[in-house]
Scaffold this motif. Structure first.
Motif, PDB file in Angstrom:
ATOM      1  N   UNK A   6      -6.103  10.534   7.290  1.00  0.00           N
ATOM      2  CA  UNK A   6      -5.479   9.308   7.781  1.00  0.00           C
ATOM      3  C   UNK A   6      -4.345   8.888   6.864  1.00  0.00           C
ATOM      4  N   UNK A   7      -4.564   9.016   5.565  1.00  0.00           N
ATOM      5  CA  UNK A   7      -3.510   8.636   4.612  1.00  0.00           C
ATOM      6  C   UNK A   7      -2.251   9.459   4.822  1.00  0.00           C
ATOM      7  N   UNK A   8      -2.412  10.775   4.964  1.00  0.00           N
ATOM      8  CA  UNK A   8      -1.246  11.638   5.136  1.00  0.00           C
ATOM      9  C   UNK A   8      -0.529  11.344   6.445  1.00  0.00           C
ATOM     10  N   UNK A   9      -1.307  11.195   7.523  1.00  0.00           N
ATOM     11  CA  UNK A   9      -0.670  10.914   8.810  1.00  0.00           C
ATOM     12  C   UNK A   9       0.028   9.558   8.803  1.00  0.00           C
ATOM     13  N   UNK A  10      -0.592   8.571   8.183  1.00  0.00           N
ATOM     14  CA  UNK A  10       0.031   7.249   8.108  1.00  0.00           C
ATOM     15  C   UNK A  10       1.312   7.297   7.285  1.00  0.00           C
ATOM     16  N   UNK A  11       1.264   8.000   6.153  1.00  0.00           N
ATOM     17  CA  UNK A  11       2.450   8.097   5.300  1.00  0.00           C
ATOM     18  C   UNK A  11       3.583   8.823   6.015  1.00  0.00           C
ATOM     19  N   UNK A  12       3.277   9.952   6.623  1.00  0.00           N
ATOM     20  CA  UNK A  12       4.312  10.698   7.340  1.00  0.00           C
ATOM     21  C   UNK A  12       4.865   9.888   8.508  1.00  0.00           C
ATOM     22  N   UNK A  13       3.980   9.205   9.242  1.00  0.00           N
ATOM     23  CA  UNK A  13       4.436   8.409  10.371  1.00  0.00           C
ATOM     24  C   UNK A  13       5.331   7.266   9.937  1.00  0.00           C
ATOM     25  N   UNK A  14       4.928   6.533   8.881  1.00  0.00           N
ATOM     26  CA  UNK A  14       5.739   5.413   8.403  1.00  0.00           C
ATOM     27  C   UNK A  14       7.084   5.903   7.878  1.00  0.00           C
ATOM     28  N   UNK A  15       7.060   7.023   7.150  1.00  0.00           N
ATOM     29  CA  UNK A  15       8.315   7.562   6.619  1.00  0.00           C
ATOM     30  C   UNK A  15       9.248   8.005   7.735  1.00  0.00           C
ATOM     31  N   UNK A  16       8.698   8.648   8.756  1.00  0.00           N
ATOM     32  CA  UNK A  16       9.529   9.091   9.883  1.00  0.00           C
ATOM     33  C   UNK A  16      10.139   7.909  10.628  1.00  0.00           C
ATOM     34  N   UNK A  17       9.331   6.866  10.824  1.00  0.00           N
ATOM     35  CA  UNK A  17       9.852   5.683  11.527  1.00  0.00           C
ATOM     36  C   UNK A  17      10.964   5.024  10.717  1.00  0.00           C
ATOM     37  N   UNK A  18      10.755   4.869   9.416  1.00  0.00           N
ATOM     38  CA  UNK A  18      11.783   4.258   8.574  1.00  0.00           C
ATOM     39  C   UNK A  18      13.042   5.130   8.543  1.00  0.00           C
TER      40      UNK A  18
END
Length: 470
Positions: A6-18
Motif C-alpha cells: 500500500x505504501x509503494x502504490x500510494x507513493x507512486x500514485x501521489x507522485x504521478x498525480x503531482x
C-alpha cells in the motif's frame, strides 16, 4: 521496496498525480508567458510602425524619415513593392510569415485605403526572419498603411526582436525542468513517510492478529490507536469481532460439553441394561431400554436442529396457515400420559405465515415444559391483538423468578429442581422453541403471570391478508 504494498502504490500514485499536475500547470504557464511576451512585442512593433507612418502621412520625405535604431528594424514599401526606406542595418526581410491582423475600431472603415495625410487604423502582425547588422533573427513585425499628402500609399513594416521572448521562455522551461525532479522527490519522500506513519497502527493490528491466531488466545485484543480515524474504528470493530468470536467459541465449547454430558447418561444406562441382559436375559428391562433409546433419539434430533440453526441453513418458503387449527390439532394429538389436564381458549380465524411442523414443535416444547412443572393445570390461549397473534402457555407450578426469565432460554439450562428429576429434560426445549419463533419473525419470552406459576408468550405477525381485512 515492495511495489505491491500500500505504501509503494500510494507513493507512486501521489507522485504521478503531482507530476501530471506540474506538467500541465507548467505548460499553461509557459504558453501564457509566451503569449504575453508576444503581445508586448506586437505593441512595441505597432508603436514604431505608427510613428514612421505618421511622419509619412505628415509629408516627410522618405530620405528624411526618423527611423528607429537597429534594434527595431523598419522597412517602407511603396505600392509597387519597392523598398522606399529602411533602417540602415536591415539587410534582409523575409516575405510572408504568420499574419495576425488586428480588427479596426467600429468607427473606422477598414475596406478603404487611408486618405491623403492619414494612417490606416488596422494593423497586421507577422513573425518574420530578418537580418539586422549581419545577424539573422526572428522578429515580430507590425504592418501599417499610410498615405502621404500627395496621394502615395505605402506600407510600413516595423519589427521587435523576439530573442528576449525566446530567452525568457527557455529560461522558464529550464527552471521548471530542473525543479520538477526535486519537487517530485520531496512529494515521494513525504508521502512515503506519512503513509508509513499512518499504516503503523495497521501493522500493529496485523501483528497482534497473527499472534492471536498462532496462540489461539481469543481473549487478547488488538491495540486501538488514540486517533479518531478509520484505523481506530477498524481496531475497535476488530476487537468487537474477537469478543463475539470468543463468546461464540466458548458457547460452542459449553454446548459440546453439555451435549456429551447429556448423551453419556442414557448411553451408559442402555449399555448397562444390555450387559446385564447378556448374562441374565430375564432381568432385561425392555421398557427402560426403549425409554433410553427414545431419549437418545429426541436429544439427537434436538442437537441436529440446533446445529442446522447455527449453520444458517435456509428454511423452506413459508405459507399461510391457520394458527388456530394448528394449535387445536397439536393439543388434540398429545398422548394421554400428560400429568395434568390442558385448558384451551382459542380465537377463531387466527392466521399467520409460517411452517406448521416447526410451529407445532415450538408449542409442543412449551406444553411439555408446562407439564413438567404444573401442579394441577396447564392453560393454552390464542388471541389476535393489534396485528399480532399472541399464544400463551401457562402452568400453576412454582413459576420462574424474574432473574431467570431470560437465562432459561440458554442451551442445556435447567432449573435446579428439574435436575433432580429423571424426566427433567435436556434443557433444549425452550431454546429450540425460541429459535423457531425467531425464524418466523416473532418473539418468545417468559412474562409476569397474573397469579402463581409461569407464563410463556409467543407473538407472531398475522398474515398480510388478515391484517388487510382487519
Amino acid at each position: 521496496m515492495n511495489l505491491g504494498s500500500v505504501r509503494a502504490r500510494t507513493t507512486l500514485g501521489a507522485t504521478a498525480v503531482v507530476a501530471l499536475a506540474l506538467v500541465v500547470t507548467g505548460l499553461i504557464v509557459v504558453l501564457s508567458l509566451r503569449s504575453d511576451l508576444v503581445r508586448t512585442a506586437d505593441l512595441e512593433a505597432e508603436v514604431s510602425a505608427r510613428r514612421v507612418a505618421s511622419q509619412i502621412a505628415g509629408g516627410v520625405a522618405f530620405g528624411d524619415l526618423r527611423l528607429p535604431d537597429e534594434d527595431e528594424p523598419v522597412q517602407v514599401v511603396d505600392s509597387q513593392g519597392r523598398v522606399a526606406a529602411a533602417t540602415e542595418d536591415l539587410t534582409f526581410l523575409a516575405d510572408g510569415g504568420e499574419s495576425t491582423p488586428r480588427e479596426p475600431d467600429d468607427d473606422d472603415d477598414d475596406e478603404d485605403e487611408p486618405g491623403r495625410g492619414e494612417v490606416a487604423s488596422h494593423v497586421g502582425f507577422s513573425t518574420r526572419e530578418a537580418v539586422v547588422d549581419g545577424v539573422a533573427g526572428e522578429y515580430r513585425f507590425a504592418s501599417v498603411e499610410a498615405t502621404s499628402p500627395d496621394g502615395a500609399t505605402v506600407l510600413v513594416h516595423a519589427g521587435a526582436d523576439l530573442a528576449a521572448t525566446r530567452n525568457a521562455v527557455s529560461t522558464t522551461v529550464r527552471s521548471m525542468l530542473l525543479g520538477l525532479p526535486l519537487v517530485l522527490l520531496v512529494v515521494a519522500a513525504a508521502t512515503w513517510l506519512l503513509t508509513r506513519r499512518a499504516l503503523r497502527p495497521v501493522e500493529a493490528i496485523r501483528g497482534e492478529m497473527a499472534s492471536i491466531t498462532e496462540a489461539g488466545d481469543l481473549a487478547r485484543r488488538v491495540p486501538v490507536p488514540g486517533s479518531r480515524d478509520e484505523i481506530a474504528r477498524l481496531a475497535a470493530t476488530t476487537n468487537r469481532t474477537l469478543a463475539a468470536l470468543e463468546s461464540s467459541v466458548e458457547q460452542q465449547r459449553r454446548f459440546v460439553a453439555d451435549a456429551s454430558h447429556e448423551l453419556r447418561n442414557p448411553i451408559a444406562s442402555l449399555r448397562a441394561q444390555l450387559e446385564i441382559a447378556l448374562e441374565h436375559r430375564e432381568l432385561l428391562d425392555l421398557p427402560g431400554a426403549v425409554e433410553d433409546v427414545h431419549r437418545l433419539q429426541q436429544l439427537t434430533t434436538d442437537l441436529l436442529f440446533l446445529a442446522r440453526v447455527d449453520a444458517g441453513e435456509a428454511r423452506p418458503p413459508a405459507s399461510e396457515i391457520s394458527l388456530t387449527e394448528m394449535v387445536a390439532g397439536e393439543l388434540a394429538a398429545r398422548p394421554d400420559t400428560d400429568r395434568v389436564p390442558i385448558t384451551v381458549d382459542l380465537d377463531a380465524g387466527v392466521r399467520v405465515e409460517g411452517h406448521p411442523r416447526q410451529l407445532a414443535r415450538a408449542l409442543s416444547n412449551l406444553v411439555d415444559n408446562a407439564q413438567r412443572h404444573a401442579h394441577s393445570e396447564v392453560t393454552v390461549t390464542l388471541h389476535a391483538r393489534e396485528g399480532r397473534a399472541v399464544l400463551r402457555v401457562a402452568d400453576d407450578g412454582e413459576g420462574v423468578p424474574p432473574a431467570d426469565r431470560e437465562r432459561i432460554f440458554g442451551r442445556f439450562v435447567r432449573r435446579d429442581d428439574a435436575r433432580t428429576r429423571d424426566e427433567g429434560g435436556a434443557g433444549l426445549g425452550l431454546p429450540i422453541a425460541r429459535e423457531i419463533v425467531a425464524s418466523h419473525g416473532g418473539t418468545l419470552r417468559a412474562v409476569e403471570p397474573a397469579g402463581r406459576g409461569a407464563v410463556f408468550e409467543i407473538t407472531l405477525p398475522l398474515s398480510t391478508a388478515v391484517t388487510a381485512e382487519g
